[in-house]
Write a protein that holds these residues in place. Sequence first.
Motif: not given
Length: 163
Positions: A83, A86, A91, A94, A98, A113, A116-117, A121, A155
């Motif tokens: 997070f 991000y 990115y 991130a 993730a 989640y 989704y990140l 990204s 999400y």
Amino acid sequence: MVRVSRAAVLLLFCAAAVPMAGCARGKKGDTAYVARDVATLYAAAKRKMDYGEYENAAKLFDEVERQHPYSVWARRAQLMSAFNYYVARKYTEAVASAQRFVTIHPGNADAPYAQYLIAMSYLEQMEDVTRDQSTTQSALNAFNDLIRRYPDSRYADDGREKI
């Protein structure tokens, strides 16, 4: 005139380069290893996040995972790291953080989640249509993975809209 063979020149060059190789140093932004208990590390990372120092917070959350990989805090730190990277617009980091979370904890309640990140990204890195569309394809693939793996998550609904 003295003739020098290629092998002698190459040997001389290598001999001069070897001492210079010892001058290489680590990256300046590396987090110094200081052994700390998990609660102190996590609190320091949270404090950095609260002050808006997202990249530093992410590095400290990474440190929680590195120093205490089997603690219950490590799993949460992985997600917090993703997070914070991000939000800091890092990115690539991130996605890596993730992705590590999703790979290790695919059945966790926070896995949607994390996926989704990853997708977001990639989405944030998309450029205009005249440029290389590999990040666009990566974003599409990540959103499709989100919808396929976690179809009932909140999400997934946002992923459907973004596709």
